[in-house]
Design a protein around this motif. Structure first.
Motif, PDB file in Angstrom:
ATOM      1  N   ASP A  56      -3.448   2.529  13.867  1.00  0.00           N
ATOM      2  CA  ASP A  56      -4.856   2.608  13.478  1.00  0.00           C
ATOM      3  C   ASP A  56      -5.440   3.981  13.807  1.00  0.00           C
ATOM      4  O   ASP A  56      -6.462   4.382  13.264  1.00  0.00           O
ATOM      5  N   PHE A  61      -7.495   5.197  10.645  1.00  0.00           N
ATOM      6  CA  PHE A  61      -7.496   4.006   9.797  1.00  0.00           C
ATOM      7  C   PHE A  61      -6.881   4.201   8.417  1.00  0.00           C
ATOM      8  O   PHE A  61      -6.316   3.263   7.853  1.00  0.00           O
ATOM      9  N   THR A  62      -6.971   5.403   7.852  1.00  0.00           N
ATOM     10  CA  THR A  62      -6.559   5.572   6.455  1.00  0.00           C
ATOM     11  C   THR A  62      -5.055   5.416   6.248  1.00  0.00           C
ATOM     12  O   THR A  62      -4.619   5.037   5.168  1.00  0.00           O
ATOM     13  N   GLU A  64      -3.051   3.253   7.684  1.00  0.00           N
ATOM     14  CA  GLU A  64      -2.757   1.830   7.510  1.00  0.00           C
ATOM     15  C   GLU A  64      -3.121   1.371   6.101  1.00  0.00           C
ATOM     16  O   GLU A  64      -2.390   0.578   5.490  1.00  0.00           O
ATOM     17  N   GLU A  65      -4.235   1.865   5.594  1.00  0.00           N
ATOM     18  CA  GLU A  65      -4.617   1.502   4.227  1.00  0.00           C
ATOM     19  C   GLU A  65      -3.575   1.983   3.224  1.00  0.00           C
ATOM     20  O   GLU A  65      -3.222   1.276   2.272  1.00  0.00           O
ATOM     21  N   GLY A  68      -0.463  -0.159   3.575  1.00  0.00           N
ATOM     22  CA  GLY A  68      -0.730  -1.458   2.960  1.00  0.00           C
ATOM     23  C   GLY A  68      -0.629  -1.404   1.446  1.00  0.00           C
ATOM     24  O   GLY A  68      -0.079  -2.315   0.812  1.00  0.00           O
ATOM     25  N   ARG A  69      -1.143  -0.328   0.879  1.00  0.00           N
ATOM     26  CA  ARG A  69      -1.045  -0.155  -0.572  1.00  0.00           C
ATOM     27  C   ARG A  69       0.414  -0.052  -1.010  1.00  0.00           C
ATOM     28  O   ARG A  69       0.829  -0.675  -2.004  1.00  0.00           O
ATOM     29  N   SER A 112      -6.384  -4.023  11.889  1.00  0.00           N
ATOM     30  CA  SER A 112      -5.166  -3.465  11.282  1.00  0.00           C
ATOM     31  C   SER A 112      -4.607  -4.402  10.230  1.00  0.00           C
ATOM     32  O   SER A 112      -4.185  -3.963   9.147  1.00  0.00           O
ATOM     33  N   ARG A 114      -6.221  -6.452   8.393  1.00  0.00           N
ATOM     34  CA  ARG A 114      -7.075  -6.382   7.199  1.00  0.00           C
ATOM     35  C   ARG A 114      -6.771  -5.115   6.393  1.00  0.00           C
ATOM     36  O   ARG A 114      -6.657  -5.166   5.162  1.00  0.00           O
ATOM     37  N   ARG A 115      -6.642  -3.990   7.070  1.00  0.00           N
ATOM     38  CA  ARG A 115      -6.361  -2.746   6.353  1.00  0.00           C
ATOM     39  C   ARG A 115      -4.990  -2.764   5.689  1.00  0.00           C
ATOM     40  O   ARG A 115      -4.812  -2.240   4.587  1.00  0.00           O
ATOM     41  N   GLY A 117      -3.501  -5.409   4.701  1.00  0.00           N
ATOM     42  CA  GLY A 117      -3.467  -6.472   3.696  1.00  0.00           C
ATOM     43  C   GLY A 117      -2.375  -7.491   3.955  1.00  0.00           C
ATOM     44  O   GLY A 117      -1.784  -8.030   3.008  1.00  0.00           O
TER      45      GLY A 117
END
Length: 319
Positions: A56, A61-62, A64-65, A68-69, A112, A114-115, A117
Motif C-alpha cells: 500500500d 496506493f496506486t 495496488e490498483e 489489481g487491474r 488493500s 478493495r484496491r 479487487g
C-alpha cells in the motif's frame, strides 16, 4: 520455471517472482506506462514468475490498483503478496513512518483488498516492525486476518532473528522479505538467512539486482533517469558508484564464462543461497522480465560461487 516452497503453506511459487514497486514508486518517475506494466505482470504469470509483490506504500496506493487491474481475470494464476505498516508522509521525498497498531493494520489490509479487487491475498507482510508497538500486538492482528480468510499467510520484512522467533511463536511466519544481493549481504552475516532455512521460512529477496546497479548499466549518476529516487540514496552517489564497480567486474567475468548476462549472474547468486530463497526483481520492461525469469535456469559452479562470494563489501549504506 523452478519452483520453491512458500513456508509451511504447501504452496510453491516460481524461484523468480516480480516486484512491482518500480511501476509506481521510487525509481524512474517519468518512464512509467501503466498499460505496459499490466502486460509485464501478465507475462510474468505466463513465465511462472507468479509471486507478485506490491504494497500500500507504493504510490501510495496506486501500485495496488495497477496490480489489481493486471490480475483481473488472472487472479488464480498469481501468488499475490502485499504489505502494510508503512504510511507515506511525503510522496515527493518518499518519507514514511511506521504504524504497527492492530487497528491500522486491519484497516490497511481491508483497504488493500478493495484496491486489488480481491477477497483475499495469499501473503500479507508487515512492511516494517513498529518500535512503538509490541510485535506481539501487530503480529496477533495479522494472525486474526488469517483466521478470517482475508489473508492466506503472513510474513515479515526487514526483521531480526529475535523478532522472527517472537512472531513465529504466535503464528507461523511464512516469509521474511529482506534485501539480499551481491552488494547487500547482511542477511548472511546477521543469521537471518540461515535461521529462515532452519525454521522452514521462505526468504524473499527484494532488490536482488541492487536497485539496478547489478544490471551493469550504471557507471555514474548520469546513467539514471533525471527524475529518479535513487539520486537520493548513498550508494548511487558518484563516489560510491565508482567504488562499487569491482562488484560488477566480477559478475561480468562469471557472465562471460557462462554466456549469460550480468543480471542473470546476480540473480543466480541470490538463488544459490538456499532452496528456501525466492527473488523478486522489479521491472516494468518486458525484455528485462524475460531475462530475469530465465535466470532461474542459470547454475553457478562452486568456483564461480566462490568468485562472487569474494566480491568486496559495497561502499555506501542502503538508505
Amino acid at each position: 520455471m523452478d519452483t520453491r516452497q512458500m513456508g509451511g503453506t504447501g504452496r510453491r511459487v516460481g524461484a523468480v517472482g516480480l516486484g512491482c514497486m518500480g511501476m509506481s514508486w521510487g525509481y524512474d518517475q517519468l518512464g512509467r506506462d501503466a498499460d505496459v506494466s499490466v502486460q509485464v505482470i501478465r507475462r510474468a504469470l505466463d513465465l511462472g514468475a507468479d509471486l507478485i509483490d506490491t504494497s500500500d506504500q507504493y504510490g501510495p496506493f496506486t501500485n495496488e490498483e495497477l496490480v489489481g487491474r493486471a490480475l483481473r481475470g488472472h487472479r488464480d494464476r498469481a501468488y499475490l503478496a502485499t504489505k502494510g505498516g508503512l504510511v507515506v508522509d511525503d510522496p515527493e521525498t518518499f518519507a514514511s513512518h511506521r504504524d504497527g497498531r492492530p487497528e491500522h493494520l486491519r484497516a490497511a489490509c481491508e483497504a488493500s483488498l478493495r484496491r486489488l479487487g480481491v477477497d483475499h491475498v495469499d501473503l500479507y507482510q508487515l512492511h516494517r516492525i513498529d518500535p512503538e508497538v509490541p510485535l506481539e500486538e501487530s503480529w496477533g492482528a495479522l494472525a486474526e486476518l488469517v483466521k478470517e480468510g482475508k489473508v492466506g499467510a503472513i510474513g515479515l520484512s526487514e526483521a531480526s532473528v529475535e523478532e522472527i522467533r517472537t512472531a513465529h511463536a504466535i503464528h507461523p511466519v511464512t516469509s521474511v522479505q529482506t534485501e539480499l544481493s551481491l552488494w547487500s549481504r547482511e542477511p548472511l552475516a546477521d543469521g537471518v538467512l540461515a535461521h529462515c532455512a532452519e525454521a522452514g521460512i521462505t526468504f524473499v529477496s527484494y532488490s536482488p539486482l541492487g536497485r539496478g546497479f547489478l544490471s551493469g548499466a550504471i557507471s555514474s549518476p548520469e546513467d539514471l533517469p533525471e527524475v529518479d529516487g535513487r539520486h537520493r540514496t548513498p550508494r548511487f552517489q558518484p563516489e560510491a558508484i565508482a567504488a562499487n564497480q569491482p562488484i560488477i567486474d566480477r559478475a561480468r567475468e562469471v557472465a562471460r564464462q557462462l554466456g549469460v548476462t550480468v543480471p542473470q549472474v546476480s540473480l543466480a547468486w541470490v538463488l544459490a543461497q538456499g532452496e528456501h530463497v525466492v527473488a523478486i526483481p522489479g521491472t516494468k520492461n518486458p525484455r528485462y522480465l524475460e531475462e530475469n525469469a530465465a535466470a532461474a535456469g542459470v547454475t553457478l559452479t562452486s568456483e564461480q560461487l566462490a568468485l562472487l562470494d569474494a566480491v568486496p563489501e559495497a561502499v555506501g549504506t542502503r538508505y
